[in-house]
Design a protein around this motif. Structure first.
Motif, PDB file in Angstrom:
ATOM      1  N   GLN A  23       0.686  -1.233   0.097  1.00  0.00           N
ATOM      2  CA  GLN A  23      -0.068  -0.094   0.056  1.00  0.00           C
ATOM      3  C   GLN A  23       0.925   1.269  -0.024  1.00  0.00           C
ATOM      4  O   GLN A  23       0.733   2.315  -0.586  1.00  0.00           O
ATOM      5  N   ASP A  27       1.118   3.983  -2.697  1.00  0.00           N
ATOM      6  CA  ASP A  27       0.700   5.251  -2.435  1.00  0.00           C
ATOM      7  C   ASP A  27       1.995   6.302  -2.796  1.00  0.00           C
ATOM      8  O   ASP A  27       1.541   7.470  -3.424  1.00  0.00           O
ATOM      9  N   SER A  36      -7.406  11.317  -1.721  1.00  0.00           N
ATOM     10  CA  SER A  36      -8.270  10.126  -1.450  1.00  0.00           C
ATOM     11  C   SER A  36      -9.619  10.605  -1.103  1.00  0.00           C
ATOM     12  O   SER A  36      -9.803  11.754  -0.486  1.00  0.00           O
ATOM     13  N   ASN A  66     -11.383   9.783   1.599  1.00  0.00           N
ATOM     14  CA  ASN A  66     -11.737   9.900   3.027  1.00  0.00           C
ATOM     15  C   ASN A  66     -10.932  11.174   3.390  1.00  0.00           C
ATOM     16  O   ASN A  66     -11.332  11.872   4.274  1.00  0.00           O
ATOM     17  N   THR A 118     -13.890   0.231  10.139  1.00  0.00           N
ATOM     18  CA  THR A 118     -13.212   0.203   8.820  1.00  0.00           C
ATOM     19  C   THR A 118     -14.679   0.039   7.655  1.00  0.00           C
ATOM     20  O   THR A 118     -15.492  -0.390   8.067  1.00  0.00           O
ATOM     21  N   PRO A 119     -14.418   1.196   6.678  1.00  0.00           N
ATOM     22  CA  PRO A 119     -13.314   1.791   6.296  1.00  0.00           C
ATOM     23  C   PRO A 119     -13.515   3.258   6.691  1.00  0.00           C
ATOM     24  O   PRO A 119     -12.948   4.072   5.930  1.00  0.00           O
ATOM     25  N   ASP A 138     -10.168   6.480   9.076  1.00  0.00           N
ATOM     26  CA  ASP A 138      -9.267   7.681   8.668  1.00  0.00           C
ATOM     27  C   ASP A 138     -10.013   8.805   8.853  1.00  0.00           C
ATOM     28  O   ASP A 138      -9.062   9.894   8.964  1.00  0.00           O
ATOM     29  N   THR A 169     -12.943  -4.545   4.279  1.00  0.00           N
ATOM     30  CA  THR A 169     -12.362  -3.837   3.806  1.00  0.00           C
ATOM     31  C   THR A 169     -12.637  -3.674   1.894  1.00  0.00           C
ATOM     32  O   THR A 169     -11.783  -3.021   1.146  1.00  0.00           O
ATOM     33  N   ASN A 211     -10.598   4.896  -0.074  1.00  0.00           N
ATOM     34  CA  ASN A 211      -9.217   4.675  -0.211  1.00  0.00           C
ATOM     35  C   ASN A 211      -8.680   5.042  -1.670  1.00  0.00           C
ATOM     36  O   ASN A 211      -7.401   5.116  -1.676  1.00  0.00           O
ATOM     37  N   SER A 265      -7.805   7.246  -5.069  1.00  0.00           N
ATOM     38  CA  SER A 265      -7.365   8.606  -5.098  1.00  0.00           C
ATOM     39  C   SER A 265      -7.524   9.061  -6.499  1.00  0.00           C
ATOM     40  O   SER A 265      -7.512   8.314  -7.429  1.00  0.00           O
TER      41      SER A 265
END
Ligand code: SF4
Lengths: 620, 341
Positions: free
Chosen positions: A24, A28, A237, A239, A265-266, A269, A349, A408, A410
């Motif tokens: 991840q 990213d 992203s 979130n 989750t999710p 964040d 997830t 999640n 982006s």
């Protein structure tokens, strides 16, 4: 001799490895580099619910897909052109998605007989010819990394851990990505661990240099920056955009933000992000449970804050009673539901959009709640502001339905100019709002604004306006407890009329039909915007006509929705559920909407949607 | 939010709303309401800065009968809702009115977490050891074997001792009083109001319809002196008409009741509500018989200082804003941008 550079218009890379391999992070960072380079992009992280499933097993595989292009794109891509597989499990889990001829980078060090057996390979696929139809690049990523770090005072394990940076360096070379941003990022991350910092930087450079020197890669690729509209961009992203939207909502309304939330989750964040922004008057309260999260948010709204609670589907189920209370109290509240696969714990997830009917109807009694759904990661920012506008203007709880894919995923975001954000200034009621026949004045907590039907928001601390509110039915105007049948009938209808009236302030549903000749309309909501849009492009590219509309407001619908639906011979509704929007459209507008449904925990693939749409067109 | 100067001295009647009080005639709630209405003027707080939040149950109608701000919420959730209000509005005096079912059954989780956080709430827990509003089922404080509509052969559940629970939940202020003892009730309210942080006040309240006489042992003139242990801070714990019973330490680290005459005065436990150690306060709560309430301590069992959650949250907010408010444009822009011209 410099290597040849091949121009591509777009690339889809998937990084796949063990949960502990840092895929991840690698994804990213590659995304950030790609954003800085100026490509349009879209990402799809895909990771297991377990924090560390047993190493090397299929359930432990974590993947990150990135689509970047020299033109505007709408999805993270159906299938990768390049698969980076850090171990046999990652290869096994992802190979089926790689088209023949695709590039496959494998970390040969991990293809030991033990690891192969773990996932059911009897022979090593790198050697047995089963990968012959792919363009395989076998690289000993782990040992090359360890070798490059041999002068460091690190354990073997610590050195091995830097292999994701080696891979990132290699891919950065392959696609000509600038990695200064990653270097800055590493400096911040390992500020207090200088040896680890140096090791990561060294591995990153070693990966790049390996690309330059190895015979295995004869060409480099170039994907030119995309011609986006002028402006300043950043990658964001869903979130994060949603969190920023909520911070902005506080600034634009002039209200303190109060987030009451329980980790899930999710959505967690958003709690993490908002907890960093006390500077903006944002209070965050990690509650003892989902109910307390919304309870505290509602209590804060009562006191004059903009109360917010963030959760996912199971949390919404627990909050239902409190949402009903907010409907009865007629206080502003934002309920953010970052949807995930259900029912029950479901797929924490993975993405899904099956909470629409829960948001719409999941309460006792007639308890209408406005619903807003963002359509892309960056759109979460605007959707949050819109939720705040409706909540504060109409004194109502509002659902903001995001999902795991938006949360999640982006994309580049043109940073808005704060001066251009909508002014949502809220004024509290501070004086009597009712004149009696004898000319005396009073405060009536349930006397409504004639335009919006909203009741006054008079907060504790306001002298002379002391009043009592509660979940028990209240008399129109006075707000006293009332069991009167006619009053209840009236209050139920007033609350409904208030929510219905929001339609007057939302934009008409727009239809995208470039040729103007479409007979079929495809209509969606939420995160399917990208895949549906990409599918419509494919349909049009092959010479057929299709109209696309996308709903941002799901309750109430835009005023012209029925008229739009009736313009087309056929209406197709793709959803990541079993037909929830279709049910609402059918019920409300009596249209024979055709559902196209998938609940696989993953966004639609545009090619699958394309053929579903073409099937409908063919039958008109 | 308003910085109103203290207005003309308010009277009890200023806190009486125009709503018809709808508890059953003879209900203990009336006495508590009257005591609270008489006490509120003492606070010297403008009534717009006082807010009562309740849950569901007979007692939870309380806010409607006051002229302060008020919210009658949902079952068990008042402490959570009040937490949001109190932590976002440090200027308010926030009170929670709840019952044994509301606070200890459906809302148990919120109660213990509000107490451990020490949110600045005054929680009045009306304990009548029965469900009144739903017409007479046993509650989490009912004695074992209670025959009710839902337990024709007697209830099986062992009851909570609300004060033991509160002490276990790290409460900083724990007290008990009785509906019919106006003077004691008012004293306890006064002490609770003076406390910064969560104050849990258990009020034994008679439900004359479904559980009449539940506290008679503690109220009747011929038994109360021997049954009620009145705690006075700094005083040796003795009770009985002649002070003939005394509380001393037992061999196991707990407390026991002995004839005063049988022990040396120095052995008698001196009540210390401000002790940082909860052991003695907890032992005091265990003196009473869970079934009959024989030997029940009343008064302030624990009253210690710990920064309230509200204050700590406020401090973090001020610290974060010490260099001025945030700049939204720079937040949105972030550090990794690119520009297209
Ligand atoms: S049922 Fe009991 S507690 Fe409820 S109002 Fe009547 S007497 Fe009071």
């Amino acid at each position: 001799m410099p290597k040849e550079t091949v121009q591509l218009d777009r690339v889809i890379i998937r990084f796949a490895g063990d949960s502990g391999d840092g895929m991840q992070l690698t994804g990213d960072r590659f995304t950030a580099e790609t954003a800085t380079f100026g490509n349009d992009l879209s990402t799809l992280p895909d990771f297991p619910a377990e924090i560390r499933a047993p190493a090397g097993t299929l359930p432990g595989v974590s993947a990150f897909q990135l689509h970047f292009a020299d033109h505007d794109i709408m999805t993270p891509g159906d299938a990768p052109n390049v698969l980076v597989a850090m171990n046999p499990a990652a290869l096994k889990a992802n190979l089926k998605d790689l088209p023949r001829g695709g590039d496959l980078i494998v970390n040969t060090d991990e293809f030991t007989s033990r690891n192969l057996t773990k996932v059911g390979y009897s022979d090593n696929p790198i050697e047995d010819g089963s990968l012959d139809s792919y363009n395989v690049h076998p690289i000993a990523l782990t040992s090359l990394t360890v070798e490059s770090l041999k002068d460091f005072n690190l354990t073997k394990k610590e050195a091995e851990r830097a292999k994701n940076m080696f891979a990132l360096g290699l891919l950065s070379w392959l696609y000509g990505r600038p990695f200064e941003g990653t270097e800055r990022f590493l400096h911040e991350k390992f500020e207090r661990k200088p040896e680890i910092l140096k090791a990561n930087l060294t591995a990153l450079h070693a990966g790049w240099n390996y690309g330059e020197t190895t015979e295995d890669f004869s060409v480099r690729y170039e994907v030119k920056p995309a011609p986006l509209a002028d402006g300043t961009y950043r990658n964001i992203s869903g979130n994060l955009a949603l969190s920023y939207g909520l911070v902005a909502a506080g600034q634009q309304t002039g209200l303190p933000i109060y987030l009451g939330s329980y980790p899930i989750t999710p959505a967690s964040d958003i709690l993490h992000e908002l907890s960093k922004h006390k500077k903006f008057g944002v209070r965050t309260f990690q509650a003892e449970d989902e109910i307390a999260g919304i309870g505290a948010a509602l209590g804060a709204s009562y006191g004059g804050s903009l109360g917010i609670t963030t959760t996912s589907g199971p949390g919404v189920a627990l909050k239902s009673e409190a949402i009903g209370l907010a409907v009865a109290l007629e206080l502003p509240l934002i309920v953010v539901d970052v949807q995930r696969g259900g029912p029950s714990t479901g797929l924490p997830t993975k993405t899904e959009q099956a909470d629409l009917l829960q948001a719409m109807f999941g309460r006792n009694g007639e308890a209408p709640v406005p619903i807003i759904a963002p359509q892309s990661p960056s759109d979460c920012f605007d959707a949050a502001l819109e939720a705040a506008r409706i909540a504060t203007t109409y004194r109502t709880p509002v659902f903001l339905l995001s999902d795991g894919y938006l949360a999640n995923g982006s994309e580049p975001w043109q940073v808005p100019n704060v001066a251009d954000l909508p002014d949502l200034t809220v004024t509290f009621t501070t004086e009597n709002n009712w004149t009696n026949e004898d000319g005396t004045t009073e405060f009536m907590p349930f006397a409504r604004d004639p335009e919006t039907l909203a009741r006054p928001w008079a907060i504790p601390g306001t002298p002379g306006l002391e009043h009592r509110i509660g979940g028990i039915e209240k008399a129109d105007i006075t707000g006293h407890i009332s069991y009167d049948p006619d009053n209840h009938d009236k209050m139920v209808r007033l609350r409904q009329a208030k929510i219905d009236g929001i339609a007057k302030t939302i934009p008409d549903l727009e239809v995208d039909d470039p040729s103007g000749e479409a007979k079929v309309l495809v209509i969606g909501w939420g995160s399917t915007f990208g895949p549906i849009g990409a599918a419509c492009r494919l349909v049009r590219d092959s010479g057929e006509h299709i109209a696309q509309a996308h709903l941002r407001h799901l309750n109430p619908f835009p005023a012209n929705t029925g008229e739009v639906l009736k313009r087309y011979d056929r209406v197709i509704v793709p959803e990541m559920n079993l037909g929830q929007l279709a049910m609402l459209l059918r019920a409300k507008y009596l249209v024979d909407a055709i559902s196209y449904n998938q609940v696989r925990g993953m966004p639609f693939k545009s090619q699958e949607l394309e053929s579903a749409i073409k099937d409908v067109i063919a039958n008109v | 939010m308003s910085d109103t100067a203290v207005p003309v001295q308010l009277k009890a009647k200023d806190f009486k709303s125009d709503q018809e009080v709808r508890w059953c005639p003879g209900c203990g709630d009336y006495a508590i309401l009257a005591a609270v209405q008489s006490f509120l003027p003492e606070l010297g707080i403008p009534k717009e800065n006082i807010c009562f939040v309740s849950g569901i149950g007979c007692s939870s109608r309380f806010p409607y009968y006051l002229t302060t701000y008020g919210m009658h919420s949902i079952h068990g959730r008042a402490p959570a809702i009040a937490t949001g209000l109190a932590t976002s509005r440090q200027d308010l005096s926030v009170w929670v009115v709840t019952g044994d079912g509301d606070a200890l059954s459906i809302g148990g989780n919120h109660l213990i977490h509000a107490l451990r956080r020490n949110v600045n709430l005054k929680i009045l827990l009306f304990n009548n050891r029965i469900y009144g509003l739903t017409k007479g089922q046993y509650s989490p404080t009912s004695e074992v074997g209670k025959v009710t509509k839902s337990t024709p052969m007697g209830s099986l559940d062992y009851p909570f001792n609300p004060l033991s629970l509160a002490l276990g939940a790290e409460a900083t202020f724990v007290a008990r009083t009785i509906d019919s003892d106006r003077k004691h009730l008012t004293e306890v309210l006064r002490a609770a109001a003076s406390h910064e942080g969560s104050a849990l006040v258990e009020i034994y309240q008679n439900c004359n319809i479904f559980n009449d006489g539940a506290f008679d042992l503690l109220k009747d003139a011929d038994s109360r002196d021997d049954e009620v242990i009145r705690l006075v801070d700094g005083e040796p714990i003795v009770f009985g008409a002649e002070g003939q019973h005394a509380v001393v330490r037992n061999a196991h680290g707990g407390l026991k009741i002995v004839p005063t005459a049988s022990v040396d005065a120095s052995e008698i436990v001196v009540h210390d509500a401000h002790s940082s150690d909860t052991a003695t306060a907890f032992a005091l709560t265990r003196l009473s018989d869970p079934e009959t309430l024989h030997h029940t301590p009343i008064g302030v069992l624990r009253h210690v200082e710990r920064p309230s959650y509200d204050r700590l949250m406020g401090d973090q907010m001020s610290a974060a804003q010490s260099n001025g408010p945030g700049n939204l444009q720079s937040l949105l822009t972030g550090s990794d941008t690119w520009t297209i011209t």
